[in-house]
Write an enzyme that holds these catalytic residues in place. Structure first.
Site, PDB file in Angstrom:
ATOM      1  N   THR A  21      13.683  47.942  39.644  1.00 49.75           N
ATOM      2  CA  THR A  21      12.834  46.877  39.125  1.00 49.75           C
ATOM      3  C   THR A  21      12.479  45.858  40.186  1.00 49.75           C
ATOM      4  O   THR A  21      11.430  45.214  40.128  1.00 49.75           O
ATOM      5  CB  THR A  21      13.565  46.188  37.952  1.00 49.75           C
ATOM      6  OG1 THR A  21      13.708  47.142  36.923  1.00 49.75           O
ATOM      7  CG2 THR A  21      12.799  45.015  37.417  1.00 49.75           C
ATOM      8  N   THR A 100      18.975  48.237  38.669  1.00 50.31           N
ATOM      9  CA  THR A 100      20.238  47.678  38.184  1.00 50.31           C
ATOM     10  C   THR A 100      20.974  48.600  37.214  1.00 50.31           C
ATOM     11  O   THR A 100      22.174  48.429  37.009  1.00 50.31           O
ATOM     12  CB  THR A 100      19.993  46.318  37.499  1.00 50.31           C
ATOM     13  OG1 THR A 100      19.053  46.497  36.443  1.00 50.31           O
ATOM     14  CG2 THR A 100      19.487  45.290  38.484  1.00 50.31           C
ATOM     15  N   LYS A 173      27.103  46.096  34.879  1.00 46.41           N
ATOM     16  CA  LYS A 173      25.930  45.575  34.178  1.00 46.41           C
ATOM     17  C   LYS A 173      26.318  45.385  32.716  1.00 46.41           C
ATOM     18  O   LYS A 173      26.766  46.333  32.062  1.00 46.41           O
ATOM     19  CB  LYS A 173      24.752  46.543  34.317  1.00 46.41           C
ATOM     20  CG  LYS A 173      23.473  45.995  33.699  1.00 46.41           C
ATOM     21  CD  LYS A 173      22.253  46.893  33.974  1.00 46.41           C
ATOM     22  CE  LYS A 173      20.999  46.233  33.414  1.00 46.41           C
ATOM     23  NZ  LYS A 173      19.773  46.997  33.686  1.00 46.41           N
ATOM     24  N   GLU A 294      49.802  55.482  23.783  1.00 49.07           N
ATOM     25  CA  GLU A 294      49.665  56.184  22.496  1.00 49.07           C
ATOM     26  C   GLU A 294      49.356  57.666  22.701  1.00 49.07           C
ATOM     27  O   GLU A 294      49.286  58.425  21.741  1.00 49.07           O
ATOM     28  CB  GLU A 294      48.560  55.541  21.653  1.00 49.07           C
ATOM     29  CG  GLU A 294      48.911  54.167  21.130  1.00 49.07           C
ATOM     30  CD  GLU A 294      47.862  53.657  20.159  1.00 49.07           C
ATOM     31  OE1 GLU A 294      47.823  54.122  19.011  1.00 49.07           O
ATOM     32  OE2 GLU A 294      47.064  52.785  20.581  1.00 49.07           O
TER      33      GLU A 294
END
Ligand code: GLU
Length: 337
Positions: A21, A100, A173, A294
């Site tokens: 971008t 990004t 992000k 667990e």
């Protein structure tokens, strides 16, 4: 006083452009929709004339993609070009422009495979270059400032956006559209950078770059590692399909502390018995996945992701599988990187 433009006194930066971008354009300024990777790196630099006071910048266009199209072949090319740049004695540091969406994965990959103490800085932007108040120009200016600063050395690969500096291992992000999308959920920022003025804080935890056993990147092919997202009522179908179609490793984006339902545990255990590495990470976005809480990792041959999110666990597992298929040796890597 800053040296005049073109002065040999200025540090020399290699800018490796990949698209994103930061180089994106909208059909109409401020309107909806845009296309990533439209502008050349030369155009991005030309939009920030103040850069000529900071550095001599050599440009290399490595790719021109939105980072949703980043893949292992492009990672390999980018790693090779980054290594070549840092090995060049004329080069002080490297800046990588990147979308990004997958920036954190590329940053962590380079953090593990580039052998250097020189600064390597990834930078992106959330708003296209044609947007009102585009964030790319200041992010790029700050990235060059960080890459030329001596304090940035030996900190591993760094990410610069929104006046913040992040460590490759820590950053994620966290928001689809906002300029403050990058966060480090575990231990905060590497530093801040205000109009090129850098303030760095704590050093990075864990091994990186010059201390990484994966650096420089070896020619061995990277195995396929799939991420399977866990949820209430999860069955075994996706895990079985991943194994049947040739995955060499599986990362579970587990619920809570890397948990998955009983049927999925059985499928993952069957995969581990076949020699497929199984890493339990978490879909929560923060916290540690420990062994044997667990899930019986010792008995089932699983690996716990420690703090790495699923997408970064995948990066480390791909590299780790080029060295070992032993779950305990792979586990040791997840506690080292
Ligand atoms: N999908 C684009 C990319 O990752 C948009 C994200 C951005 O660069 O902000 O390249």
């Amino acid at each position: 006083m800053p040296a005049p433009s073109g002065s040999p006194l200025l540090p020399r930066i290699r800018l490796l452009a990949t698209g994103g971008t930061i180089a994106g354009a909208q059909p109409s300024a401020g309107g909806p929709g845009y296309k990533a990777a439209v502008f050349s790196a030369e155009a991005l630099i030309a939009a920030v004339p103040q850069l000529t006071d900071r550095a001599e910048i050599e440009i290399e266009q490595v790719a021109a993609i939105g980072s949703q199209d980043m893949d292992t072949a492009t990672w390999r090319k980018l790693a090779q070009r980054t290594q070549a740049a840092v090995d060049d004695p004329r080069i002080s540091g490297v800046v990588v422009t990147h979308g990004t969406d997958t920036l954190e994965e590329t940053a962590f990959f380079l953090n593990l495979v580039v052998r250097t103490g020189k600064p390597v800085v990834l930078v992106g932007a959330m708003r296209p270059a044609t947007a009102i108040s585009a964030d790319g120009p200041m992010n790029l200016y700050n990235a060059v400032a960080v890459a030329t600063h001596p304090d940035s050395a030996d900190r591993g690969v760094l990410v610069v956006a929104n006046d913040e500096v992040h460590f490759a291992r820590e950053v994620a992000k966290t928001n689809t559209t906002q300029v403050g999308t990058f966060r480090a959920t575990h231990r905060g920022l590497a530093g801040i950078v205000n109009s090129g003025r850098l303030h760095l804080y704590a050093p990075p935890v864990r091994r990186h770059t010059a201390a990484s056993e994966f650096a420089p990147l070896a020619p061995a092919p990277l195995p396929r590692v799939d991420i399977v997202y866990a949820y209430a009522g999860m069955g075994r179908e996706l895990l079985d399909a991943a194994v049947q179609t040739g995955a060499g490793g599986l990362v579970i984006a587990g619920v809570g502390e890397g948990n998955l339902g009983a049927e999925a545990v059985q499928a993952a255990a069957a995969a581990a018995r076949k020699g497929v590495a199984v890493v339990r990470s978490s879909r929560t976005g923060g916290g540690v996945v420990e062994r044997n809480i667990e899930v019986d990792d010792d008995g089932l041959g699983f690996i716990a992701a420690d703090e790495l999110n699923p997408q970064k666990s995948r990066v480390l597992l791909m590299l780790g599988l080029t060295r070992s298929r032993d779950p305990l040796e792979l586990q040791a890597m997840f506690l080292s990187y």
